[in-house]
Design a protein around this motif. Sequence first.
Motif, PDB file in Angstrom:
ATOM      1  N   PHE A 167       0.821  -1.209   0.000  1.00  0.00           N
ATOM      2  CA  PHE A 167       0.000   0.000   0.000  1.00  0.00           C
ATOM      3  C   PHE A 167       0.857   1.263   0.000  1.00  0.00           C
ATOM      4  O   PHE A 167       0.472   2.281  -0.585  1.00  0.00           O
ATOM      5  N   ALA A 199       0.871   4.182  -2.701  1.00  0.00           N
ATOM      6  CA  ALA A 199       0.766   5.582  -2.269  1.00  0.00           C
ATOM      7  C   ALA A 199       1.829   6.439  -2.946  1.00  0.00           C
ATOM      8  O   ALA A 199       1.552   7.559  -3.412  1.00  0.00           O
ATOM      9  N   ARG A 217      -6.228   9.527  -3.370  1.00  0.00           N
ATOM     10  CA  ARG A 217      -5.998   8.074  -3.373  1.00  0.00           C
ATOM     11  C   ARG A 217      -4.655   7.737  -2.720  1.00  0.00           C
ATOM     12  O   ARG A 217      -4.535   6.741  -1.999  1.00  0.00           O
ATOM     13  N   SER A 218      -3.643   8.569  -2.956  1.00  0.00           N
ATOM     14  CA  SER A 218      -2.339   8.360  -2.329  1.00  0.00           C
ATOM     15  C   SER A 218      -2.451   8.446  -0.809  1.00  0.00           C
ATOM     16  O   SER A 218      -1.902   7.610  -0.086  1.00  0.00           O
ATOM     17  N   PHE A 253      -4.089   5.374   0.617  1.00  0.00           N
ATOM     18  CA  PHE A 253      -3.157   4.247   0.681  1.00  0.00           C
ATOM     19  C   PHE A 253      -2.166   4.403   1.846  1.00  0.00           C
ATOM     20  O   PHE A 253      -1.801   3.419   2.486  1.00  0.00           O
ATOM     21  N   ARG A 303      -4.081   3.424   4.906  1.00  0.00           N
ATOM     22  CA  ARG A 303      -5.008   2.331   4.582  1.00  0.00           C
ATOM     23  C   ARG A 303      -5.387   1.514   5.802  1.00  0.00           C
ATOM     24  O   ARG A 303      -6.553   1.124   5.957  1.00  0.00           O
ATOM     25  N   ASN A 349      -4.927  -5.774  -4.923  1.00  0.00           N
ATOM     26  CA  ASN A 349      -4.926  -4.315  -4.993  1.00  0.00           C
ATOM     27  C   ASN A 349      -3.764  -3.804  -5.827  1.00  0.00           C
ATOM     28  O   ASN A 349      -3.919  -2.877  -6.632  1.00  0.00           O
ATOM     29  N   TYR A 365      -4.577  -1.677  -9.131  1.00  0.00           N
ATOM     30  CA  TYR A 365      -4.256  -0.250  -9.137  1.00  0.00           C
ATOM     31  C   TYR A 365      -3.029   0.068  -9.985  1.00  0.00           C
ATOM     32  O   TYR A 365      -2.910   1.176 -10.510  1.00  0.00           O
TER      33      TYR A 365
END
Length: 277
Positions: free
Chosen positions: A36, A40, A83-84, A87, A90, A254, A258
């Motif tokens: 994650f 990020a 979104r970063s 993450f 998260r 993920n 992503y």
Amino acid sequence: MEGYGVDAAAIAIELKNASSWWRGINDSPIWQDRIFHILAALYGLVSAVALVQLIRIQMRVPEYGWTTQKVFHFLNFLVNGVRSLVFVFRRHVQHLHPEIVQHILLDMPSLTFFTTYALLILFWAEIYYQARAVSTDGLRPTFFTINAVVYTIQIAMWLVLWRKYIPVLVILSKMFFAGVSLFAALGFLLYGGRLFLMLQRFPVESKGRRKKLQEVGYVTTICFSCFLVRCIMMCFCAFDKAADLDVLNHPILNLIYYLLDLLITPPYPHCKQVLEL
């Protein structure tokens, strides 16, 4: 016959080892955090690139205000930046209550992502109809209406889930996102395809003109593919818990999803070029 038995046993052992490797990473908090944090960093980088593009355009032509190109880069900066951050935090997001808050934080960037690339479809539709001497007065109201309907429906489902968690409604929410993604994919196929075919009819007088034609085809293909993949993945997520992207213990899934999303959706500098047609 014995050889076939040995081969089958060897394949079974390999599959078991692969399954154990996959499960081991998924269940490891260290690997969860690493994956994650990698996502990020990558999304943060894309967000920074969009911000740099926005600043460069503003410095070059400050007198034009908020053009389509500026709004596009700003929304890309916003979507990928949020979104970063999601993450980065998260693990904390996973433990937020009520659970609907998790869905809002994870799904809101997807809504803004739809608006960002619907803006590119709008831009192409305006170019196409203007070239054919057709009025474009109704395009922007249609763009705002579609976005208002999408946001209203999704927010209404969130509010219902906030009052009472209904598993069926969560599935409907995912399917709604799948439908929105399919709608965007068809929009790119329709107007990207039309614009590409229209540009093909004009004589290719220079290398720059040929490059512009290739870029429209390239962006149309990757954006159509992106939204189609998102649609398919949302359908799987809705009905198969093993494919759920909204949980911590599926970091590999993920990462694949992503990364694919990141590689094929923000095609800088191609989007910059097609916004300057």
